[in-house]
Design a protein around this motif. Structure first.
Motif, PDB file in Angstrom:
ATOM      1  N   VAL A 139      55.425 111.933  -9.345  1.00  0.00           N
ATOM      2  CA  VAL A 139      54.338 112.896  -9.398  1.00  0.00           C
ATOM      3  C   VAL A 139      53.048 112.288  -8.834  1.00  0.00           C
ATOM      4  N   SER A 140      52.895 110.973  -8.977  1.00  0.00           N
ATOM      5  CA  SER A 140      51.694 110.344  -8.423  1.00  0.00           C
ATOM      6  C   SER A 140      51.710 110.417  -6.904  1.00  0.00           C
ATOM      7  N   LEU A 141      52.901 110.203  -6.336  1.00  0.00           N
ATOM      8  CA  LEU A 141      53.030 110.298  -4.875  1.00  0.00           C
ATOM      9  C   LEU A 141      52.714 111.711  -4.399  1.00  0.00           C
ATOM     10  N   ILE A 142      53.273 112.698  -5.113  1.00  0.00           N
ATOM     11  CA  ILE A 142      52.994 114.094  -4.757  1.00  0.00           C
ATOM     12  C   ILE A 142      51.492 114.349  -4.843  1.00  0.00           C
ATOM     13  N   GLY A 143      50.909 113.885  -5.947  1.00  0.00           N
ATOM     14  CA  GLY A 143      49.466 114.066  -6.144  1.00  0.00           C
ATOM     15  C   GLY A 143      48.661 113.416  -5.034  1.00  0.00           C
ATOM     16  N   PHE A 144      49.103 112.228  -4.636  1.00  0.00           N
ATOM     17  CA  PHE A 144      48.388 111.509  -3.585  1.00  0.00           C
ATOM     18  C   PHE A 144      48.427 112.280  -2.274  1.00  0.00           C
ATOM     19  N   VAL A 145      49.600 112.808  -1.936  1.00  0.00           N
ATOM     20  CA  VAL A 145      49.732 113.588  -0.702  1.00  0.00           C
ATOM     21  C   VAL A 145      48.825 114.826  -0.760  1.00  0.00           C
ATOM     22  N   LEU A 146      48.827 115.511  -1.917  1.00  0.00           N
ATOM     23  CA  LEU A 146      47.975 116.683  -2.072  1.00  0.00           C
ATOM     24  C   LEU A 146      46.499 116.311  -1.941  1.00  0.00           C
ATOM     25  N   LEU A 147      46.172 115.139  -2.472  1.00  0.00           N
ATOM     26  CA  LEU A 147      44.785 114.665  -2.411  1.00  0.00           C
ATOM     27  C   LEU A 147      44.359 114.452  -0.956  1.00  0.00           C
ATOM     28  N   MET A 148      45.240 113.830  -0.184  1.00  0.00           N
ATOM     29  CA  MET A 148      44.931 113.612   1.234  1.00  0.00           C
ATOM     30  C   MET A 148      44.766 114.965   1.935  1.00  0.00           C
ATOM     31  N   ALA A 149      45.651 115.899   1.566  1.00  0.00           N
ATOM     32  CA  ALA A 149      45.557 117.236   2.163  1.00  0.00           C
ATOM     33  C   ALA A 149      44.228 117.881   1.788  1.00  0.00           C
ATOM     34  N   ALA A 150      43.785 117.637   0.545  1.00  0.00           N
ATOM     35  CA  ALA A 150      42.514 118.219   0.106  1.00  0.00           C
ATOM     36  C   ALA A 150      41.351 117.636   0.902  1.00  0.00           C
ATOM     37  N   ILE A 151      41.439 116.341   1.225  1.00  0.00           N
ATOM     38  CA  ILE A 151      40.349 115.730   2.006  1.00  0.00           C
ATOM     39  C   ILE A 151      40.333 116.310   3.421  1.00  0.00           C
ATOM     40  N   ILE A 152      41.524 116.354   4.035  1.00  0.00           N
ATOM     41  CA  ILE A 152      41.578 116.883   5.401  1.00  0.00           C
ATOM     42  C   ILE A 152      41.192 118.362   5.404  1.00  0.00           C
ATOM     43  N   GLY A 153      41.755 119.104   4.413  1.00  0.00           N
ATOM     44  CA  GLY A 153      41.440 120.534   4.314  1.00  0.00           C
ATOM     45  C   GLY A 153      39.953 120.760   4.069  1.00  0.00           C
ATOM     46  N   GLY A 154      39.333 119.838   3.334  1.00  0.00           N
ATOM     47  CA  GLY A 154      37.898 119.965   3.049  1.00  0.00           C
ATOM     48  C   GLY A 154      37.086 120.014   4.324  1.00  0.00           C
ATOM     49  N   GLY A 155      37.502 119.198   5.313  1.00  0.00           N
ATOM     50  CA  GLY A 155      36.788 119.198   6.586  1.00  0.00           C
ATOM     51  C   GLY A 155      36.896 120.550   7.260  1.00  0.00           C
ATOM     52  N   ALA A 156      38.115 121.126   7.215  1.00  0.00           N
ATOM     53  CA  ALA A 156      38.335 122.419   7.851  1.00  0.00           C
ATOM     54  C   ALA A 156      37.544 123.513   7.138  1.00  0.00           C
ATOM     55  N   VAL A 157      37.594 123.475   5.790  1.00  0.00           N
ATOM     56  CA  VAL A 157      36.890 124.493   5.010  1.00  0.00           C
ATOM     57  C   VAL A 157      35.386 124.413   5.248  1.00  0.00           C
ATOM     58  N   ALA A 158      34.864 123.175   5.220  1.00  0.00           N
ATOM     59  CA  ALA A 158      33.420 123.008   5.406  1.00  0.00           C
ATOM     60  C   ALA A 158      33.010 123.421   6.814  1.00  0.00           C
TER      61      ALA A 158
END
Lengths: 63, 766
Positions: free
Chosen positions: B260-279
């Motif tokens: 679950v930590s690995l899954i969370g980590f991947v989601l976290l990276m996606a959130a950072i990259i997605g944050g750039g797109a959203v912003a």
């Protein structure tokens, strides 16, 4: 190749230990060694108990 | 009981009763054998230590004496690591020999209280990582950055020397003494050793200090996320990610922590990259563009909800995520610094080292540098961690040195790396980012003009550079991004882009850094609120017994609300402060943290004296005296200094007078409301300083009294109460350090030959 795989497994095991992923395995070891008569908790029960006990024993995290 | 000239007689008495099991191999390396091993200096050993000393000496020489135009970051790494190695190998052994005197024939709580849940023998290498993850957080990443105002050398010296002689000593002693007491908390030890008055003062001080520490950590997050749509989005996403992980672990696949930590980590990276797109989108930029006050209120509401939700839903999964990131980030940072080896152009001592009016934090080098860098050099908060979980997990008494002392050295190394990352950026940029908006004016033009007007050697910053850096890291502006976190993030992005990705990746690295700092801090805020709530409930419980029932909802919610409002009020005060919140509040954070260190060291002093280690009591007394002098001086200056920038009450008086004179703006406060805010804030901050210092002085005095009493008792041969758990013979063995010595290896081999039915269950060995 085997050595690399072994090294990676060792690292994963270590990392898991640091994260506390092996808590259930350790509980089972302890349960077996201390010769309790009743059956140990199942994995699901153990983790429920694990986090529910944290509700009543909060541990600080450092700054 | 006879005379106890050096205390050995007494310890030996209780420990003589330890009857080892004759069927088992020895549970400790024979003292004579170990002594002989330690005393024997083979040519290789001499060569290694000579090389370490030489390299360390050369590195210090490069940092402190040569100080050319630039200095390479690698010297920071060598100077610190060599000094840590020498401190660990030589000084911590002195402490072990004369103060703690561990005895491997004694069982640790993990053995005699073993329950498979809280008390579990844990492999020393794993426990080292575990303890390190528990003590290291955002503190060592923030303090050194702010302290860089004075130049790199004062901070570097304090971080490295401070940890060897003070910080690591405190962590080791608290860990050891708590371990001898079955893992008791610092508060309980204070009560036992210092009596009712000292114990109560320690308890109240601890509670208040936690409030301050949580508030200022939260302030760092708010400052990093204010007016940053990208940051708000990606950090906000950690909440649903953690909730998902919590549900996954509870209902879908219980116990699959790594998965679950690995899954969370991947989601976290996606959130950072997605944050750039959203912003980047118009609605995203509008929706997630929040001012600091809104974010502060959001954090307060979040803090309350997070602290009353069950642990499994939010706290536990985020803790996994935070630990996962922590280890990864620190390894990455170390690798990047060693590979990139940035050149540092910051002077060893800056113009502000000899002045009191630095824009980042006010006050003279002594004492304020020493409170600005708390975590990484000497952090009292660690005493709460070292007397909690870790002592219940240690396998053998001799391992406490590796875990306690060694773990703190690691944190110090993190602080050094944070310092390097922060000073690798342009100095003008540093001051533009870290000075309050009241001084920089908030725009790139005004900030550049103001920074250039400071007259700093080699500083000539253009508005273009400020605008371009902001663009590179994906932010609207980086002017007056105080709090340390954004500066570290820019520094890290600057180093990492040379390692992976180039300028195109800078925005990612910047938000990656902001993300992990926010993650650490949110975990600390949550956990801190919970711990404080329990302390408050127990304290009120002395008067209204119902409050002692932790499962009583109204009591729990009420106490949580009180704690959240307490830190929330300080947080809002910092966010709305016209003087710039970090500037006025960060010294309070450092003072609070180190007063806690003084309290912890006082307890250690009293315990060490009870154990009659008088000749070597200076090992505890020296860091205690230093922490006491630094914090009490800093508090006194904050209370009594006539300089408005330094003294809270002087500032209060200046603004009150201006208001009385009918002025509508004064200094950096441009409205009457702002001036009134300053009057209110300085009054609260001033009284908080008074309360802290009075409580701490009470604790220190009671510790002195306990120490003198122990000394008298020892002289007259009077036995005194010992609060250690009774000694129980150990039935297991494990080596003390990372690398076993030949004698330890022999003993391990002997234990491995033992038939399985005679052995205790083995802890995980790798």
């Amino acid at each position: 190749m085997n050595a690399i795989l072994e090294g990676f497994r060792g690292f994963a095991r270590y990392f898991g230990g640091v994260m506390g992923a092996d808590a259930y395995a350790k509980y089972l070891e302890h349960h077996e060694a201390s010769g309790h008569a009743e059956a140990p908790m199942t994995e699901r029960e153990f983790w429920r108990d694990h986090t529910d006990r944290q509700d009543n024993n909060p541990q600080g995290r450092c700054c | 009981m006879g005379k106890m000239p050096d205390g050995k007689a007494r310890t030996a008495l209780s420990e003589d009763a330890l009857e080892p099991d004759p069927k088992l191999p020895p549970t400790s390396v024979d003292d004579a054998v170990r002594e002989a091993e330690e005393r024997k200096w083979t040519p290789t050993k001499i060569a290694i230590w000579a090389a370490i000393s030489l390299l360390g000496g050369v590195s210090w020489f490069m940092l402190a004496i040569i100080r050319g135009e630039t200095v390479n970051a690698i010297w920071f790494v060598f100077a610190s690591v060599c000094t840590y190695l020498i401190g660990y190998r030589f000084y911590s052994k002195v402490i072990e020999r004369y103060i703690t005197r561990p005895n491997d024939r004694r069982a640790t709580p993990a053995e005699y209280k073993a329950d498979g849940k809280d008390y579990v023998r844990t492999d020393r290498n794993v426990l080292f990582g575990h303890h390190f993850a528990a003590i290291a957080g955002a503190g060592p990443l923030v303090g050194p950055v702010i302290a860089a105002q004075m130049g790199y050398l004062p901070g570097t010296i304090w971080i490295i020397i401070g940890v060897v002689l003070a910080g690591a000593v405190q962590d080791y002693l608290v860990l050891f003494f708590s371990m001898r007491r079955g893992g008791r908390s610092l508060g309980q030890m204070a009560r036992e050793e210092l009596g009712v008055i000292g114990g109560t003062a320690a308890l109240i001080a601890t509670l208040l200090i936690m409030v301050i520490i949580v508030a200022i950590l939260a302030l760092v997050v708010v400052n990093a996320l204010g007016e940053s749509p990208w940051g708000v989005f990606s950090v906000g996403m950690t909440i649903p990610i953690a909730l998902f992980m919590g549900v996954y672990l509870r209902f879908i696949r219980p116990g699959k922590v790594m998965e679950v930590s690995l899954i969370g980590f991947v989601l976290l990276m996606a959130a950072i990259i997605g944050g750039g797109a959203v912003a980047g989108t118009e609605w995203g930029a509008a929706f997630f563009h929040l001012d600091k006050v809104t974010i502060a209120w959001g954090l307060i509401v979040y803090g309350f909800i997070a602290a009353i939700l069950p642990v499994w839903l939010l706290l536990a999964p985020r803790d996994y995520l935070s630990t996962f990131m922590k280890i990864g980030v620190i390894v990455m940072l170390a690798l990047a610094i060693i590979v990139v080896r940035p050149e540092i152009t910051v002077p060893a001592f800056s113009e502000f080292a000899s002045r009191e009016n630095g824009p980042v934090f006010p006050g003279a080098l002594f004492p304020f540098l020493f409170v600005t860098i708390a975590c990484g050099a000497l952090s009292g908060f660690h005493a709460l961690i070292s007397s909690g979980t870790t002592p219940k997990l240690i396998e053998k008494e001799r391992q406490a040195r590796l875990i306690g002392y060694g773990g703190m050295l690691m944190e110090s190394f993190v602080a050094i790396m944070a310092l390097v990352a922060a000073i690798s950026i342009d100095r003008g940029l540093y001051f533009a980012m870290n000075s309050p908006a009241a001084l920089t004016g908030g725009t790139v033009q005004t900030a550049a003009t103001w920074v250039n007007s400071l007259g700093l050697a080699g500083v000539n910053i253009t508005p273009d550079l400020l605008a371009e850096t902001a663009r590179n890291v994906g932010e609207e502006s980086i002017v007056s991004r105080t709090g340390g976190a954004p500066t570290l993030a820019v520094g890290l992005a600057h180093i990492m882009q040379q390692f992976i990705g180039g300028t195109a990746m800078m925005a990612f690295w910047y938000h990656f850094a902001i993300m992990f700092e926010a993650l650490f801090i949110l975990t600390a805020v949550d956990a801190g609120t919970r711990v404080a709530r329990f302390m408050l409930q127990d304290s009120i419980g002395n008067f209204i017994p119902k409050f002692k029932e932790h499962s009583w909802r109204p009591g729990a919610w009420l106490c949580t609300a009180v704690m959240v409002l307490a830190w929330g009020a300080v947080l809002l005060m910092g966010v709305t402060d016209p003087l710039g919140g970090i500037n006025t509040l960060f010294p309070l954070f450092g003072i609070a943290n180190q007063l806690l260190a003084a309290i912890a060291l006082s307890v250690c002093l009293a315990i060490a004296a009870r154990r009659a280690s008088f000749k070597y009591l200076w090992i505890v007394a020296v860091p205690l005296a230093f922490a006491a002098v630094v914090t009490i001086t800093a508090s006194f200056q904050k209370i009594f200094s006539p300089v408005p920038a330094v003294g809270y009450f002087a500032n209060n008086a200046a603004f009150s007078k201006a208001l009385a004179d009918g002025k509508t703006e004064f200094g950096t406060a441009k409205t009457v409301a702002a001036m009134e805010a300053v009057v209110r804030n300085t009054m609260i901050q001033g009284w908080l300083s008074v309360i802290f210092v009075v409580l701490s002085i009470i604790v220190i005095i009671t510790a002195m009294v306990a120490t003198v009493k122990a000394f008298r008792d020892a002289k007259q041969g009077v036995a005194h109460a010992d609060h250690e758990d009774p000694a129980v013979p150990s039935r297991a063995y494990a080596p003390a350090g990372f690398i076993p010595t030949p004698a330890e290896r022999e003993l391990v081999a002997e234990w491995n030959k033992l038939p399985a039915d005679l052995r205790l269950e083995k802890s995980a060995h790798h």
